[in-house]
Motif scaffolding. Structure first.
Motif, mmCIF file in Angstrom:
data_model
loop_
_atom_site.group_PDB
_atom_site.id
_atom_site.type_symbol
_atom_site.label_atom_id
_atom_site.label_comp_id
_atom_site.label_asym_id
_atom_site.label_seq_id
_atom_site.Cartn_x
_atom_site.Cartn_y
_atom_site.Cartn_z
ATOM 1 N N GLY A 276 28.507 29.513 46.033
ATOM 2 C CA GLY A 276 29.000 30.706 46.706
ATOM 3 C C GLY A 276 30.034 31.430 45.867
ATOM 4 O O GLY A 276 30.551 30.904 44.865
ATOM 5 N N ARG A 277 30.321 32.653 46.256
ATOM 6 C CA ARG A 277 31.345 33.448 45.567
ATOM 7 C C ARG A 277 31.925 34.451 46.534
ATOM 8 O O ARG A 277 31.309 34.782 47.560
ATOM 9 N N SER A 278 33.105 34.955 46.206
ATOM 10 C CA SER A 278 33.803 35.856 47.117
ATOM 11 C C SER A 278 34.618 36.870 46.333
ATOM 12 O O SER A 278 35.185 36.553 45.279
ATOM 13 N N ARG A 279 34.635 38.099 46.849
ATOM 14 C CA ARG A 279 35.469 39.169 46.307
ATOM 15 C C ARG A 279 36.086 39.938 47.480
ATOM 16 O O ARG A 279 35.632 39.841 48.620
ATOM 17 N N ASN A 280 37.091 40.725 47.185
ATOM 18 C CA ASN A 280 37.669 41.639 48.170
ATOM 19 C C ASN A 280 37.215 43.049 47.819
ATOM 20 O O ASN A 280 37.665 43.625 46.832
ATOM 21 N N ALA A 335 46.678 58.724 40.130
ATOM 22 C CA ALA A 335 47.933 58.100 40.557
ATOM 23 C C ALA A 335 47.696 56.765 41.260
ATOM 24 O O ALA A 335 48.493 55.829 41.126
ATOM 25 N N SER A 336 46.601 56.672 42.007
ATOM 26 C CA SER A 336 46.348 55.470 42.798
ATOM 27 C C SER A 336 45.546 54.426 42.036
ATOM 28 O O SER A 336 45.458 53.272 42.474
ATOM 29 N N GLY A 337 44.937 54.825 40.917
ATOM 30 C CA GLY A 337 44.080 53.899 40.187
ATOM 31 C C GLY A 337 42.841 53.520 40.963
ATOM 32 O O GLY A 337 42.344 52.393 40.862
ATOM 33 N N TYR A 338 42.329 54.477 41.715
ATOM 34 C CA TYR A 338 41.183 54.216 42.595
ATOM 35 C C TYR A 338 40.190 55.359 42.468
ATOM 36 O O TYR A 338 40.582 56.522 42.344
ATOM 37 N N ARG A 339 38.886 55.037 42.511
ATOM 38 C CA ARG A 339 37.846 56.031 42.290
ATOM 39 C C ARG A 339 37.009 56.248 43.549
ATOM 40 O O ARG A 339 36.576 55.283 44.184
ATOM 41 N N ARG A 593 47.693 45.634 47.711
ATOM 42 C CA ARG A 593 48.424 45.293 46.490
ATOM 43 C C ARG A 593 49.728 44.576 46.785
ATOM 44 O O ARG A 593 50.266 43.869 45.929
ATOM 45 N N GLY A 594 50.241 44.728 48.000
ATOM 46 C CA GLY A 594 51.426 43.976 48.388
ATOM 47 C C GLY A 594 51.131 42.512 48.660
ATOM 48 O O GLY A 594 52.015 41.667 48.557
ATOM 49 N N PHE A 595 49.891 42.213 48.998
ATOM 50 C CA PHE A 595 49.507 40.837 49.311
ATOM 51 C C PHE A 595 49.001 40.065 48.095
ATOM 52 O O PHE A 595 49.259 38.866 47.977
ATOM 53 N N PHE A 596 48.264 40.725 47.196
ATOM 54 C CA PHE A 596 47.511 40.019 46.173
ATOM 55 C C PHE A 596 48.068 40.215 44.772
ATOM 56 O O PHE A 596 48.546 41.294 44.421
ATOM 57 N N GLU A 597 47.943 39.162 43.980
ATOM 58 C CA GLU A 597 48.310 39.227 42.571
ATOM 59 C C GLU A 597 47.291 40.079 41.805
ATOM 60 O O GLU A 597 46.178 40.334 42.279
ATOM 61 N N ASP A 598 47.672 40.484 40.602
ATOM 62 C CA ASP A 598 46.785 41.309 39.784
ATOM 63 C C ASP A 598 45.488 40.592 39.435
ATOM 64 O O ASP A 598 44.487 41.242 39.111
ATOM 65 N N SER A 599 45.490 39.270 39.493
ATOM 66 C CA SER A 599 44.275 38.500 39.190
ATOM 67 C C SER A 599 43.214 38.650 40.274
ATOM 68 O O SER A 599 42.079 38.182 40.095
ATOM 69 N N THR A 600 43.580 39.299 41.368
ATOM 70 C CA THR A 600 42.666 39.450 42.507
ATOM 71 C C THR A 600 42.594 40.925 42.888
ATOM 72 O O THR A 600 43.036 41.326 43.966
ATOM 73 N N PRO A 601 42.052 41.766 42.014
ATOM 74 C CA PRO A 601 42.035 43.208 42.306
ATOM 75 C C PRO A 601 41.000 43.544 43.372
ATOM 76 O O PRO A 601 40.026 42.805 43.588
ATOM 77 N N VAL A 602 41.212 44.675 44.035
ATOM 78 C CA VAL A 602 40.194 45.167 44.950
ATOM 79 C C VAL A 602 38.977 45.579 44.130
ATOM 80 O O VAL A 602 39.098 46.151 43.042
ATOM 81 N N VAL A 603 37.786 45.229 44.609
ATOM 82 C CA VAL A 603 36.542 45.519 43.896
ATOM 83 C C VAL A 603 35.931 46.779 44.500
ATOM 84 O O VAL A 603 35.579 46.798 45.678
#
Length: 696
Positions: A276-280, A335-339, A593-603
């Motif tokens: 199994g695998r998981s992403r956010n 500014a948000s780093g989001y597309r 981003r307040g909850f997760f470290e940079d190693s766990t970015p939103v996908v």
């Protein structure tokens, strides 16, 4: 105009889940079982099957962990303690031998509490303890009382027992160094409804004088009310060669605190080696780009031009982005780093341009920044591509011909709408894929109750234009399904409505849908079993920022934390005027981003990749349910076999390598401190062999 999804008010409180008997998934047996496995010989490492044993009493906490296992694609077998025909948990059930090698059938055990068998002298409990000691199998207590049997002082001995709503808990240094390293630290317990108790549990301190050799390591703690001491809510109790994850609060699968911690619980349970695998995931598609959208009439509580407005209601001014709005969208992305995904109707834009002197500064600005976005075909002019609609009645119905047959939008019209819009995008240099399509209002697909079947001309038109990933409305049908040679991609509608550009309009429509007739609303919330009425109408001046934004952000973040790749969608009208989409998106991203470290970015995936992810998951789950996947670990080697054509989902420690005929290659993509991928064998039906790092 716009793909208005069915408004769905998120449940404010989830206090109970229906208990259900879960059918045990089939065990994978590679050889006839002989007898209960003896302790492994010193020179013969045991085989540990990559499967979890879940012992359930029907409670919410065990259900939550089970749901997480299934979401990730981790194989598990459920023993339902409430079922009279359940198997007995004994040595023969837990293990055997295969080719002379001792085999442990389960790599981890989930119990509803530390002893759900009713007696400390239980033979089943003794069998589990012996099994866990022999094979070093971890055990999770999904929700247990704090007491010395689990390495903790009781709550009345310097601790706390009670409601945990609103408590500020944190991962400890050991939790950060261990299973919860993907979190920055804060794990707030939700208080979604101040009028209801949502979480209950125990904050307890480790035993001051534990048994010889025993240790308790807290991973999640909180301040004990009324003092300066901190106590554990999740911790590891190690003794007698066993490791037990002790959870002392009730949880269900929907609560944010569980969603934040679920990944770490599974990681601890499987020691970071599991299928199994998981992403956010969090993707947002903006419909109706270049087209204007109709506007909600706050006086008549309807949308002129739509079917909910009676005859004679005058047209309201349409909502359309300006050049300044388009420039802001690009600036916000940077500014948000989001597309964002721009879902466009070029023909509607060309019509608007012709009606306004041949000038369209907004379109010019968007096209100047075209490389900033992903683009998705939304058809040329956004027509309804299902049955021909008879709007002489409310609600509308499908028109019939003289023989009583349903009249359908023709295949030639559907093909032209798709092809012309795609060709325009290619000519403008847009990043548009012919395989991706969103039809207007998800039309062409079945729309209950008026149109109980797909337009029969839709599937041939999709095939003719190369569409393989077709958007659907998740509020109507949440499962991916085939439409001819295409597959659907269910999308979450956000309760930021297509027909509003101003915050006050959004609040007015929200009040109409979610307040009772006595409070001036439509009363829909009183008759819809899936809805809940607001206690009072929201103030139009402040209700959007104070109530709707937090609610919608919480719902969207909940999807992201649930390993759910389905995209969300809103409309270009929400990027215009008051630009009401951005506060919701900003809060989702800021909270994440307040909850997760940079190693766990939103996908943030594009449409086609979401479709493929859902397709792979479905195939993988079918293989698991059929018992056609074999996976086990012997020492530092993991072997996985799945059916031909089915990629295997696997998560491993960083540094794992895949063995191939010509050597080894690095396995997986790094995420949340682990590596994972959809792995395929070098030849159909062959085994996938993974070499774990020596520290695993």
């Amino acid at each position: 105009m716009g793909s208005k999804g069915t408004p769905v008010r998120p449940a404010r409180v989830v206090t109970a889940l229906a208990a259900a008997c879960v059918t045990a998934l089939p065990l994978v047996v590679s050889a006839p079982a002989a007898q209960a496995a003896p302790p492994p010989a010193a020179d013969l490492a045991p085989r540990i099957d990559l499967r979890v044993l879940v012992v359930s009493d029907g409670g919410e906490s065990t259900d939550a962990i089970t749901a997480e296992l299934r979401s990730q694609g981790v194989p598990y077998t459920t023993v339902d303690l409430t079922s009279p025909g359940r198997p007995v948990i004994d040595a023969a059930f837990l293990g055997d031998t295969v080719d002379g090698r001792p085999r442990a059938r389960f790599q981890g055990v989930v119990l509803p509490n530390d002893n759900p068998f009713g007696s400390a002298a239980s033979a089943e409990l003794a069998a589990l303890k012996a099994y866990e000691t022999t094979y070093k199998i971890p055990q999770v207590d999904a929700y247990t009382y704090a007491r010395p049997d689990v390495g903790l002082r009781t709550p009345d001995d310097g601790g706390y027992a009670g409601v945990l709503d609103g408590f500020a808990t944190r991962t400890t240094a050991a939790g950060k160094a261990g299973p919860f390293g993907y979190l920055k630290g804060a794990v707030p317990f939700e208080d979604a409804d101040p009028q209801a108790s949502e979480s209950y549990g125990y904050i307890a301190q480790p035993l001051a004088d534990p048994p010889a050799g025993a240790t308790f390591t807290s991973y999640l703690d909180a301040a004990v009310p009324g003092g300066s001491a901190r106590g554990s809510l999740i911790g590891e109790y190690a003794r007698d060669g066993r490791r037990e994850l002790v959870v002392t609060f009730a949880q269900n699968r929907f609560q944010q605190q569980f969603r934040l911690l679920a990944r770490g619980i599974v990681d601890w349970l499987t020691q970071g080696v599991h299928l199994g695998r998981s992403r956010n995931y969090f993707s947002v598609q903006v419909d109706d780009i270049f087209a204007p959208d109709a506007r909600w009439d706050v006086g008549n509580n309807c949308t002129p031009g739509d079917f909910d407005c009676p005859p004679g209601v005058p047209e309201t001014q349409q909502i359309r982005m300006t050049a300044a709005d388009a420039a802001y969208a690009a600036q916000w992305q940077r500014a948000s780093g989001y597309r964002l995904d721009m879902v466009y109707n070029a023909g509607s834009g060309e019509e608007w341009k012709a009606e306004h002197g041949g000038v369209d500064a907004m379109a010019d600005r968007l096209l100047a920044d075209k490389a900033e976005y992903r683009w998705v075909n939304h058809t040329w002019t956004h027509p309804f591509l299902g049955c021909v609609q008879d709007t002489s009645v409310v609600p509308w119905r499908c028109a019939k011909d003289l023989f009583g047959r349903t009249r359908w939008t023709s295949g030639s019209e559907i093909t032209a709408e798709i092809g012309k819009n795609h060709a325009w995008g290619v000519a403008k240099g847009l990043d548009v894929d012919p395989a991706e399509l969103v039809t207007g209002e998800h039309s062409g697909l079945k729309t209950l109750p008026q149109q109980p079947q797909d337009n029969p001309d839709l599937a041939p038109a999709l095939a003719a234009t190369g569409v393989t990933w077709l958007a659907s409305d998740n509020s109507r049908e949440s499962a991916q399904r085939p439409v001819g040679t295409a597959l659907t991609v269910p999308r979450y509608p956000m309760n930021v409505y297509y027909n509003v550009g101003k915050a006050a309009e959004e609040v007015d429509e929200y009040n109409w849908i979610y307040t009772s007739k006595a409070d001036g609303g439509s009363g829909i919330c009183e008759t819809d079993p899936h809805s809940t009425c607001l206690p009072a109408p929201l103030p139009t001046s402040t209700g959007y920022a104070s109530y709707i934004v937090p609610q919608e952000a919480r719902t969207a973040l909940g999807h992201a934390l649930a390993n759910d790749p389905r995209p969300h969608y809103l409309h270009q009208s929400n990027l215009a005027e008051d630009r009401i989409a951005y506060p919701v998106l900003d809060k989702v991203l800021a909270d994440y981003r307040g909850f997760f470290e940079d190693s766990t970015p939103v996908v943030n995936q594009r449409h086609r990749d979401i479709g493929r992810e859902m397709q792979q998951r479905a195939a993988w789950q079918r293989a698991l349910d059929a018992g056609s996947v074999t996976a086990y670990r012997i020492g530092d080697t993991v072997t996985v076999t799945s059916p031909a054509g089915v990629a295997a989902a696997a998560t491993m420690p960083d540094g794992t390598r895949t063995q191939r005929a010509d050597g080894t290659v690095e396995f997986g993509e790094r995420y949340a401190g682990r590596v994972s991928e959809w792995a395929t064998a070098q030849s159909p039906g062959a085994a996938i062999t993974l070499k774990l790092p020596t520290t695993a």
